[in-house]
Design a protein around this motif. Structure first.
Motif, PDB file in Angstrom:
ATOM      1  N   HIS A  29      -7.246  -8.696   7.252  1.00 16.57           N
ATOM      2  CA  HIS A  29      -9.012  -9.161   7.216  1.00 16.57           C
ATOM      3  C   HIS A  29      -9.097 -10.320   6.127  1.00 16.57           C
ATOM      4  CE1 HIS A  29      -9.495  -7.181  11.159  1.00 16.57           C
ATOM      5  NE2 HIS A  29      -9.284  -6.337  10.531  1.00 16.57           N
ATOM      6  N   THR A  30      -7.988  -8.911   5.122  1.00 16.98           N
ATOM      7  CA  THR A  30      -8.297  -9.781   3.313  1.00 16.98           C
ATOM      8  C   THR A  30      -7.941 -10.054   3.226  1.00 16.98           C
ATOM      9  OG1 THR A  30      -8.334  -7.748   2.184  1.00 16.98           O
ATOM     10  CG2 THR A  30     -10.502  -7.768   3.298  1.00 16.98           C
ATOM     11  N   GLY A  31      -6.517 -10.774   3.974  1.00 14.99           N
ATOM     12  CA  GLY A  31      -5.507 -11.016   2.954  1.00 14.99           C
ATOM     13  C   GLY A  31      -4.761 -10.336   1.728  1.00 14.99           C
ATOM     14  N   GLY A  32      -5.643  -9.076   1.983  1.00 20.43           N
ATOM     15  CA  GLY A  32      -5.301  -8.118   0.147  1.00 20.43           C
ATOM     16  C   GLY A  32      -3.230  -7.874  -0.095  1.00 20.43           C
ATOM     17  N   ILE A  33      -2.696  -7.766  -0.735  1.00 19.71           N
ATOM     18  CA  ILE A  33      -1.859  -7.139  -0.467  1.00 19.71           C
ATOM     19  C   ILE A  33      -1.186  -5.942  -0.734  1.00 19.71           C
ATOM     20  CG2 ILE A  33       0.679  -7.113  -1.226  1.00 19.71           C
ATOM     21  CD1 ILE A  33       0.291  -9.442   0.460  1.00 19.71           C
ATOM     22  N   HIS A  34      -1.642  -4.713  -0.029  1.00 20.35           N
ATOM     23  CA  HIS A  34      -1.355  -3.486  -0.254  1.00 20.35           C
ATOM     24  C   HIS A  34      -0.216  -2.653  -0.431  1.00 20.35           C
ATOM     25  CE1 HIS A  34      -5.515  -2.251   1.908  1.00 20.35           C
ATOM     26  NE2 HIS A  34      -5.588  -3.126   1.528  1.00 20.35           N
ATOM     27  N   ALA A  35       1.009  -3.441  -0.490  1.00 20.77           N
ATOM     28  CA  ALA A  35       1.947  -2.661  -0.909  1.00 20.77           C
ATOM     29  C   ALA A  35       3.671  -4.410  -0.956  1.00 20.77           C
ATOM     30  CB  ALA A  35       2.561  -2.445  -0.453  1.00 20.77           C
ATOM     31  N   LEU A  36       4.084  -4.234  -2.410  1.00 20.94           N
ATOM     32  CA  LEU A  36       5.293  -5.254  -1.866  1.00 20.94           C
ATOM     33  C   LEU A  36       5.969  -4.686  -2.688  1.00 20.94           C
ATOM     34  CD1 LEU A  36       4.560  -9.662  -2.580  1.00 20.94           C
ATOM     35  CD2 LEU A  36       6.272  -8.134  -3.909  1.00 20.94           C
ATOM     36  N   CYS A  37       7.490  -4.848  -2.069  1.00 21.61           N
ATOM     37  CA  CYS A  37       8.326  -4.545  -2.742  1.00 21.61           C
ATOM     38  C   CYS A  37       9.428  -4.808  -3.077  1.00 21.61           C
ATOM     39  CB  CYS A  37       8.918  -2.697  -2.194  1.00 21.61           C
ATOM     40  SG  CYS A  37       7.942  -1.128  -2.951  1.00 21.61           S
TER      41      CYS A  37
END
Length: 643
Positions: A274-282
């Protein structure tokens, strides 16, 4: 002429000479007075300033670098005390003897001693020379205890950048390092002239370096004629760097890093649909940014450079891979939107399809039989997608792929993002100077051939499929009080009923026994996921090998094994999170990547549930000013019950 006349003439001549001489003296005195007036009255301020500059030394002070925190305020990048041992040569007496004594307390390498001697020779005898930085508390204490026996030696306290989550956050945060000549060129920031000043060298540290850097402070020192400091006159601490808050969830990021660490080389992304916010990226394997902030050794750096699994590259945004069967949703949607194919379209899969003199194989050697679109997605039938791709052509497929975020940079605020590639006939004519062949459309329809994507792009694609909106990814929540998140995204121009049919196929992938992602399903009620597996070939399979039997991934060298991919969203009934996973040369997507995506999406929802439970309970910690601790995600999760 009489004697009287001659005396009178002589008197007149002497008088004229006296008058001229007196005039000249008066003029000289007048010039001197004028010059003195000019210097002491007119130019008084200027010469006072020059005198002060000769007596007062203005020196810059580096301000504290701004903190970086996660979406809940958990510190991700902070400043810690940096203890250094320093020496003043003129107070030390026998410098070499002192160095030997210090070396018994703090290890000094041959390189350290050469540097110290060089610095002593280049500097004035009263200047401080750094012997060793980044002392541990025990080392600092040992030096302090022995200071009476170490003349000229003292402890200096500064600041060093620290990353509490270490390797788990390295590709998101980047690190800081000494300013290079390139950094200094063209910059007017006086901070860059400070010896040892560090700037952002990657990730968020680089992206927001100006905001995090702050504004230089200063201090005025009274010095004597040879530059020795007499006393400090004033101090301006400057302006600290601004705090940057990310959309990252530190607990989820830490869990994801641990989950991926079991694989040789992998990447994963979790995104709010919905927001496009990245909650995790590894990206795994990773590196410790603290090593770079404190000064990494040559051998350690070479080991990172020479590692075939490329730990210094952020594979989540810079790794470009064939998406394999995770691309099939876009081929299906392009076919539905064209009007040439509908959801009831059926294709018989015998295990291959003939096109001219070429045979295009399905992954299942014996074929799938009669397939409709939902079952073709669920079982990843290659022949079905060969058929519809042949009917609609590559231009329609390429257009749909670009609508869903593939083939170009998505604009995430991390340096180094790669664009991937969505090919079409025009691209091939312009780039390779060759015509497009129909067989290339069939190969591209299942995410192979020239098609390249990044894990970030696959997460964006999945988020757009789940939401139906052109959501854009971002990793910044706010810079100080300037917030950036939004939920207002335009709708993608596709028919809702066509999108719903594709999502039905993704649900069948994970939640029907015949689905290729069934072993990676979530069994906790209300948390089910919908996804799509993919296996991307990195080698060509010859006809001879097909006749004798295709070799299994386990029997191949690591570099020749298929990439394992999986994309998913959860909960399936009300999408909130989108996830993409790739395991380089991991083998089958359903067997390898799907369980990873399952665990990550389950962890997302468990953390949400735990936080919601805590929020509903009375907060006894509010009376003491402390928040209650959240459950530790490191303990893992199971699917045998609700959290």
């Amino acid at each position: 002429m009489s004697a009287y006349d001659r005396d009178a003439e002589r008197q007149r001549m002497l008088g004229r000479r006296t008058l001229v001489l007196g005039g000249m003296q008066a003029a000289a005195v007048s010039a001197l007075v004028a010059r003195l007036y000019y210097l002491q009255i007119v130019e008084s301020d200027r010469y006072t300033m020059l005198a002060e500059d000769n007596r007062i030394s203005l020196r810059l002070l580096a301000p504290p670098r701004g903190m970086i925190t996660d979406r809940f305020g958990v510190p991700l990048a902070v400043n810690e005390q940096n203890f250094s041992v320093v020496i003043v040569a003129e107070r030390a007496g026998d410098v070499q003897q002192i160095l030997d004594e210090v070396g018994k307390l703090v290890p000094l390498t041959e390189g350290d001693e050469r540097r110290i001697q060089r610095d002593i020779q280049r500097s004035r005898s009263f200047a401080q020379i750094t012997l060793k930085e980044n002392l541990t508390w025990d080392q600092m204490a040992a030096i302090e205890v022995n200071l009476p026996d170490l003349p000229g030696v003292s402890i200096d306290v500064g600041q060093v950048r620290a990353y509490p989550f270490g390797e788990a956050m390295s590709h998101v945060l980047g690190y800081v390092g000494a300013a290079s000549e390139k950094d200094v060129e063209g910059s007017r920031d006086p901070l860059l002239t400070l010896p040892g000043f560090k700037v952002g060298k990657g990730g968020i540290e680089r992206q927001y370096d100006q905001a995090l850097r702050g504004v230089a402070g200063s201090r005025q020192l009274e010095v004597n004629a040879v530059g020795r400091v007499i006393r400090e006159l004033s101090r301006d601490p400057g302006q600290p760097g601004r705090e940057v808050t990310l959309t990252i969830d530190a607990k989820l990021q830490h869990y994801m890093h641990q989950r991926l660490s079991a694989e040789q080389s992998a990447a994963a992304v979790v995104m709010d649909v919905h927001t496009g916010g990245i909650h995790a990226l590894c990206s795994s394997p990773s590196f410790d940014p603290n090593q770079f902030a404190r000064g990494i050794g040559y051998d350690a750096y070479q080991a990172l450079l020479n590692d075939e699994r490329t730990p210094l590259i952020n594979k989540a945004i810079a790794g470009q891979y064939p998406p394999g069967s995770t691309f099939k949703m876009l081929t299906a949607l392009a076919a539905l939107e064209s009007g040439i194919v509908n959801g009831d379209h059926r294709v018989y899969c015998s295990g291959h399809m003939e096109l001219g003199s070429h045979r295009f194989h399905c992954w299942r050697r014996g074929g799938h039989g009669s397939m409709d679109m939902v079952n073709a997605l669920a079982q990843s039938c290659d022949v079905y997608f060969y058929d519809i791709a042949q009917r609609i052509g590559m231009d329609r497929i390429a257009d749909m792929a670009r609508r869903f975020g593939l083939g170009s940079r998505v604009g995430l605020e991390l340096p180094g993002e790669r664009p991937g590639l969505i090919p079409d006939p025009r691209w091939k004519r312009q780039t390779l100077k060759q015509p497009w062949h129909q067989g290339e459309t069939l190969i591209a329809s299942m995410g192979q051939g020239y098609v390249l994507t990044t894990p970030l792009q696959l997460a964006v694609m999945t988020a757009r499929l789940a939401s139906g909106r052109a959501v854009q990814p971002h990793v910044t929540k706010s810079v100080e009080d300037q917030f950036t998140e939004t939920t207002e995204w335009p709708r993608i121009d596709v028919k809702p009923e066509n999108l719903a049919l594709v999502l039905k196929g993704m649900n069948a992938v994970s939640n029907t026994p015949s689905g290729t992602g069934y072993r990676g399903r979530i069994t906790v009620p209300g948390m089910e996921l919908a996804g799509k597996s993919g296996s991307a070939q990195v080698r060509r399979i010859s006809m001879a090998e097909r006749s004798s039997g295709v070799r299994r991934n386990e029997d191949l060298p690591w570099r020749e094994r298929d990439h394992a991919l999986f994309v998913a969203y959860a909960p399936a009934h009300a999408p909130r999170y989108a996830c993409s996973v790739i395991v380089e040369h991991g083998g089958g997507g359903g067997a390898v990547a799907a369980p990873i995506a399952r665990d990550i999406l389950l962890e997302c929802q468990m953390l949400d549930a735990a936080r919601a439970t805590v929020a509903q309970q009375p907060v006894s910690g509010s009376e003491t000013g402390h928040e209650p601790a959240l459950p530790d995600p490191d303990s893992g999760n199971t699917q045998e019950g609700a959290p």
